[in-house]
Write a protein that holds these residues in place. Structure first.
Motif, PDB file in Angstrom:
ATOM      1  N   PRO A  90      39.607  56.474  44.769  1.00 50.17           N
ATOM      2  CA  PRO A  90      39.018  56.544  43.424  1.00 50.17           C
ATOM      3  C   PRO A  90      39.656  57.601  42.534  1.00 50.17           C
ATOM      4  O   PRO A  90      39.823  57.372  41.339  1.00 50.17           O
ATOM      5  CB  PRO A  90      37.542  56.868  43.706  1.00 50.17           C
ATOM      6  CG  PRO A  90      37.298  56.332  45.075  1.00 50.17           C
ATOM      7  CD  PRO A  90      38.590  56.516  45.820  1.00 50.17           C
ATOM      8  N   GLU A  91      40.058  58.755  43.091  1.00 50.42           N
ATOM      9  CA  GLU A  91      40.638  59.804  42.245  1.00 50.42           C
ATOM     10  C   GLU A  91      41.969  59.378  41.625  1.00 50.42           C
ATOM     11  O   GLU A  91      42.392  59.935  40.620  1.00 50.42           O
ATOM     12  CB  GLU A  91      40.826  61.114  43.018  1.00 50.42           C
ATOM     13  CG  GLU A  91      41.984  61.085  44.000  1.00 50.42           C
ATOM     14  CD  GLU A  91      42.359  62.460  44.549  1.00 50.42           C
ATOM     15  OE1 GLU A  91      42.459  63.414  43.759  1.00 50.42           O
ATOM     16  OE2 GLU A  91      42.553  62.555  45.762  1.00 50.42           O
ATOM     17  N   GLY A  92      42.629  58.394  42.239  1.00 51.45           N
ATOM     18  CA  GLY A  92      43.927  57.978  41.740  1.00 51.45           C
ATOM     19  C   GLY A  92      43.882  56.872  40.706  1.00 51.45           C
ATOM     20  O   GLY A  92      44.878  56.594  40.036  1.00 51.45           O
ATOM     21  N   GLN A  93      42.733  56.242  40.538  1.00 51.48           N
ATOM     22  CA  GLN A  93      42.629  55.140  39.597  1.00 51.48           C
ATOM     23  C   GLN A  93      42.899  55.617  38.172  1.00 51.48           C
ATOM     24  O   GLN A  93      42.353  56.608  37.717  1.00 51.48           O
ATOM     25  CB  GLN A  93      41.254  54.489  39.689  1.00 51.48           C
ATOM     26  CG  GLN A  93      40.921  53.975  41.076  1.00 51.48           C
ATOM     27  CD  GLN A  93      41.943  52.979  41.610  1.00 51.48           C
ATOM     28  OE1 GLN A  93      42.295  52.041  40.906  1.00 51.48           O
ATOM     29  NE2 GLN A  93      42.407  53.186  42.821  1.00 51.48           N
ATOM     30  N   GLY A  94      43.793  54.923  37.489  1.00 55.80           N
ATOM     31  CA  GLY A  94      44.108  55.282  36.118  1.00 55.80           C
ATOM     32  C   GLY A  94      45.086  56.439  35.991  1.00 55.80           C
ATOM     33  O   GLY A  94      45.301  56.945  34.900  1.00 55.80           O
ATOM     34  N   THR A  95      45.661  56.880  37.092  1.00 51.66           N
ATOM     35  CA  THR A  95      46.640  57.973  37.054  1.00 51.66           C
ATOM     36  C   THR A  95      47.952  57.479  37.649  1.00 51.66           C
ATOM     37  O   THR A  95      48.061  56.353  38.115  1.00 51.66           O
ATOM     38  CB  THR A  95      46.165  59.180  37.881  1.00 51.66           C
ATOM     39  OG1 THR A  95      46.177  58.830  39.275  1.00 51.66           O
ATOM     40  CG2 THR A  95      44.774  59.626  37.476  1.00 51.66           C
TER      41      THR A  95
END
Length: 196
Positions: A106-111
């Motif tokens: 989740p922390e990597g979504q959109g990055t």
């Protein structure tokens, strides 16, 4: 390794320096920097027109991306990584961990993350946006001479060899399509490099 490319492109003199045989008339819109490239076709490929050149490998997966990044860390003169993932090593995270954090967590979504590799004086950079196409970019104005061309050719060969797929140097486009011209390509199956 770069010496063999240089010798193939124009020969070297007694001191081992490249003998450049072609003056590049394409010095950019403002004419601020003249370049001297060994062959006329190289002037067309690295014409300074304000756009990037892209090195692409098509139909890839995460496996090929990771293999390429790991190989570049071994063979490049220098590599750098920037990423926003707090739990990963800030300077030298493992490529597999980068892709896992970027695509699966989740922390990597959109990055995304940035990876840069330097061969000689030429920097190649990637900002992955999907796993199905490896893409690195370079500025043509950084390819100033035969040694710069040799660095591009070596990078192209290393990417093709690591991915086990044909690597293409193209003009800058958002998405590659087969109708677009390939400026230079390297086929790891045959070992052949071709150009326009």
């Amino acid at each position: 390794m770069a010496t063999s490319y240089l010798a193939a492109m124009g020969g070297t003199n007694r001191t081992g320096r490249v003998e450049l045989t072609h003056e590049d008339a394409h010095a950019g819109e403002r004419g601020t920097r003249a370049r001297c490239l060994p062959e006329p076709w190289m002037c067309d490929v690295f014409h300074v027109d304000g756009s990037l050149r892209d090195i692409r490998v098509l139909d890839t997966t995460r496996v090929e991306w990771i293999a390429v990044l790991e190989r570049l860390r071994v063979v490049a003169d220098e590599t750098e990584v920037e990423h926003p993932y707090a739990r990963l090593d800030p300077v030298r995270p493992a490529p597999a961990d980068l892709f896992r954090a970027w695509a699966d967590e989740p922390e990597g979504q959109g990055t995304s993350f940035a990876f840069r590799a330097r061969f000689g004086a030429v920097w190649f950079f990637a900002l992955p946006y999907d796993e199905e196409e490896i893409e690195f970019s370079l500025w043509p104005e950084h390819v100033l001479d035969g040694e710069g061309v040799a660095a591009v050719l070596r990078f192209l060969v290393e990417v093709a060899t690591a991915s086990h797929r044909r690597a293409l140097l193209t003009a800058e486009v958002v998405r590659y399509t087969p109708e677009l011209p390939t400026l230079i390509s390297h086929d790891p199956d045959t070992g052949l490099t071709s150009h326009i």
